[in-house]
Design a protein around this motif. Structure first.
Motif, PDB file in Angstrom:
ATOM      1  N   ALA A 258      30.562  37.345  34.174  1.00 51.76           N
ATOM      2  CA  ALA A 258      31.507  37.974  35.099  1.00 51.76           C
ATOM      3  C   ALA A 258      32.916  37.979  34.516  1.00 51.76           C
ATOM      4  CB  ALA A 258      31.487  37.251  36.442  1.00 51.76           C
ATOM      5  N   LEU A 259      33.325  36.881  33.909  1.00 51.53           N
ATOM      6  CA  LEU A 259      34.676  36.806  33.356  1.00 51.53           C
ATOM      7  C   LEU A 259      34.849  37.719  32.148  1.00 51.53           C
ATOM      8  CD1 LEU A 259      35.406  32.990  33.624  1.00 51.53           C
ATOM      9  CD2 LEU A 259      36.405  34.836  34.961  1.00 51.53           C
ATOM     10  N   GLU A 264      34.733  45.899  34.679  1.00 49.18           N
ATOM     11  CA  GLU A 264      33.689  46.696  35.305  1.00 49.18           C
ATOM     12  C   GLU A 264      33.662  46.453  36.813  1.00 49.18           C
ATOM     13  OE1 GLU A 264      29.978  45.842  33.472  1.00 49.18           O
ATOM     14  OE2 GLU A 264      30.762  46.065  31.420  1.00 49.18           O
ATOM     15  N   GLN A 265      33.142  47.422  37.543  1.00 50.81           N
ATOM     16  CA  GLN A 265      33.006  47.261  38.990  1.00 50.81           C
ATOM     17  C   GLN A 265      31.613  46.723  39.301  1.00 50.81           C
ATOM     18  OE1 GLN A 265      33.981  50.802  41.168  1.00 50.81           O
ATOM     19  NE2 GLN A 265      36.040  50.978  40.289  1.00 50.81           N
ATOM     20  N   PHE A 266      31.581  45.510  39.824  1.00 53.34           N
ATOM     21  CA  PHE A 266      30.322  44.906  40.265  1.00 53.34           C
ATOM     22  C   PHE A 266      30.647  43.979  41.430  1.00 53.34           C
ATOM     23  CE2 PHE A 266      32.017  42.362  36.779  1.00 53.34           C
ATOM     24  CZ  PHE A 266      32.065  41.094  37.333  1.00 53.34           C
ATOM     25  N   ASP A 267      29.649  43.647  42.213  1.00 50.80           N
ATOM     26  CA  ASP A 267      29.862  42.803  43.379  1.00 50.80           C
ATOM     27  C   ASP A 267      29.028  41.533  43.276  1.00 50.80           C
ATOM     28  OD1 ASP A 267      27.302  43.727  43.825  1.00 50.80           O
ATOM     29  OD2 ASP A 267      27.858  45.045  45.493  1.00 50.80           O
ATOM     30  N   GLY A 325      38.720  46.040  37.436  1.00 49.90           N
ATOM     31  CA  GLY A 325      37.546  46.233  38.273  1.00 49.90           C
ATOM     32  C   GLY A 325      37.825  46.542  39.727  1.00 49.90           C
ATOM     33  N   PHE A 326      39.080  46.776  40.091  1.00 54.32           N
ATOM     34  CA  PHE A 326      39.377  47.158  41.471  1.00 54.32           C
ATOM     35  C   PHE A 326      39.077  48.648  41.663  1.00 54.32           C
ATOM     36  CE2 PHE A 326      42.124  43.389  41.045  1.00 54.32           C
ATOM     37  CZ  PHE A 326      41.741  42.699  42.183  1.00 54.32           C
ATOM     38  N   ARG A 327      38.579  48.978  42.819  1.00 50.93           N
ATOM     39  CA  ARG A 327      38.179  50.361  43.065  1.00 50.93           C
ATOM     40  C   ARG A 327      39.376  51.285  43.232  1.00 50.93           C
ATOM     41  NH1 ARG A 327      32.813  50.679  43.920  1.00 50.93           N
ATOM     42  NH2 ARG A 327      31.704  48.732  44.427  1.00 50.93           N
ATOM     43  N   SER A 328      40.530  50.727  43.557  1.00 53.26           N
ATOM     44  CA  SER A 328      41.721  51.553  43.738  1.00 53.26           C
ATOM     45  C   SER A 328      42.962  50.690  43.577  1.00 53.26           C
ATOM     46  CB  SER A 328      41.726  52.208  45.127  1.00 53.26           C
ATOM     47  OG  SER A 328      41.922  51.224  46.137  1.00 53.26           O
TER      48      SER A 328
END
Length: 435
Positions: A258-259, A264-267, A325-328
């Protein structure tokens, strides 16, 4: 110290502009008649570091009435039998024992020798009895572990040294640990972050008891700022290191992945899948290991990555949001303000204003994928973040108009921040006590 300040009251946050009122104020507990509000007992144990141990001794134990600082009466108490030796090998002799705590309106535990050891039961009983009789209890740095062992932090907000905050949260899950705070004032129980933050909390106590002028006079004598405004504008000590050895633990491997892929965008669902766990199992394992929820941990890591890019690159806020990785950009701004107390643009401007103008920038432009640094496994999983419940309110460090700060680069991050003290020590004769 006024009678009002010596009783257990709702948290005083009048000097904190961003605070909401406490949802459930603590019940007022009157100070026992045998306890005096001006008496401060400092509880020392063997094996404690000398710096943390000396902070309350210097703040409350020296007569500075000539400088306008009201006097406290200090009782230095041994929390256990035998000579008390500091981490540097010095041997201390405390003039009082645990029985002296019965006279104190304030009890300070400045440090504890080891977070893996349980404090002496006799000391815990004395602390509980003092609290039950209305005394104010203060834990500086790892002294919070003693307060937690006594049960005084159950259901309360608290802080400690950021390096030990995950251990405190894991060992005492009912404590709302927030390692981002400089100190937390919950009325009758107060805790501070690591080392020098104990000075800030002690100044806060003097300010609460006797007002801002007395605290400012004491700060001048100690040659420290009355308030550390930098903490309010995002200069908080947060850990960024990566594990030295990942090992075979699937959860540790997922954390490392993750780090390395924050761009990248992941949850959390994706992280649980990589660990071959259900979301519920992953949440439970992650919380038991780190003391925080995986979603909050992930958001905190993205904010820390954004903070690093704002410091070391010329990317726009929109570009920083995408690279973290923030969507906006809107999502970045909201989380950044909640985590660090300012907007990304304001943080960058304040950071650059603090840098020496004559010092060249030796920090290279941030690459698309910043190479991970290596550190202890416990540190990667110890990244600070709030717990699920935000119902509690922790004391913030208020801004101080006219504060000055400067920053110079450090070897490890390219930045070493140092707050310059406000004001100068008052002149005095040679026979006055130092400080």
């Amino acid at each position: 110290m006024s009678q009002e300040s010596s009783s257990v009251t709702a948290v005083d946050r009048t000097d904190s502009p961003s605070q909401a009122p406490s949802a459930s104020p603590r019940a007022i507990r009157k100070l026992s008649a045998r306890r005096r509000p001006e008496v401060v007992a400092v509880l020392l144990f063997s094996g404690g570091p000398i710096f943390e141990s000396s902070i309350p001794l210097s703040v409350f134990g020296i007569d500075r009435q000539d400088a306008g600082v009201p006097r406290y009466r200090l009782l230095v108490c041994a929390g256990e039998d035998g000579p008390l030796r500091t981490t540097g090998g010095l041997e201390l002799t405390a003039p009082y024992g645990l029985e002296a705590l019965s006279r104190a309106g304030t009890v300070v535990v400045p440090t504890w020798r080891s977070i893996s050891q349980a404090p002496p039961p006799e000391a815990l009983d004395a602390i509980r009895r003092a609290h039950e009789e209305g005394a104010r209890i203060i834990g500086l740095c790892t002294g919070a572990f003693v307060l937690a062992a006594a049960g005084l932090l159950d259901g309360r907000p608290a802080t400690t040294h950021w390096m030990y905050a995950p251990t405190l949260a894991k060992r005492y899950p009912s404590v709302h640990v927030d390692p981002r705070e400089l100190f937390v004032d919950d009325g009758d129980v107060l805790t501070s972050a690591g080392t020098a933050a104990g000075i800030d909390l002690c100044l806060h106590v003097v300010r609460t008891d006797h007002g801002g002028e007395a605290a400012a006079a004491l700060a001048r004598r100690l040659v420290v700022p009355p308030r550390r405004a930098d903490w309010q504008t995002g200069q908080r000590h947060l850990d960024r290191s990566l594990p030295e050895e990942i090992g075979a633990d699937p959860l540790a491997e997922v954390v490392a992945w993750a780090l390395e892929h924050l761009h990248e965008q992941f949850d959390v669902e994706a992280l649980a899948a990589r660990a071959y766990m259900s979301r519920r199992t992953f949440d439970r394992r992650f919380r038991s290991l780190t003391g925080s929820a995986p979603l909050q941990w992930l958001i905190t890591q993205r904010v820390l990555q954004a903070q690093r890019l704002l410091e070391t690159s010329d990317y726009s806020v929109d570009e920083v949001a995408g690279r973290c990785g923030f969507r906006s950009p809107v999502a970045l701004r909201g989380h950044f303000r909640r985590q660090l107390g300012s907007s990304p643009a304001s943080y960058r401007a304040a950071y650059r204003a603090r840098r020496p103008q004559d010092e060249p920038d030796r920090t290279p432009p941030a690459p698309d994928l910043p190479p991970p640094r290596r550190g202890p496994v416990s540190q990667i999983l110890a990244a600070p973040g709030k717990t699920d419940s935000d119902a509690y309110v922790a004391a913030r460090v208020p801004e101080q108009p006219g504060s000055r700060a400067e920053a110079a680069e450090s070897a490890s991050r390219g930045r070493l921040r140092a707050s310059r003290s406000l004001g100068a020590a008052l002149p005095g004769s040679r026979d006055r006590p130092v400080g």
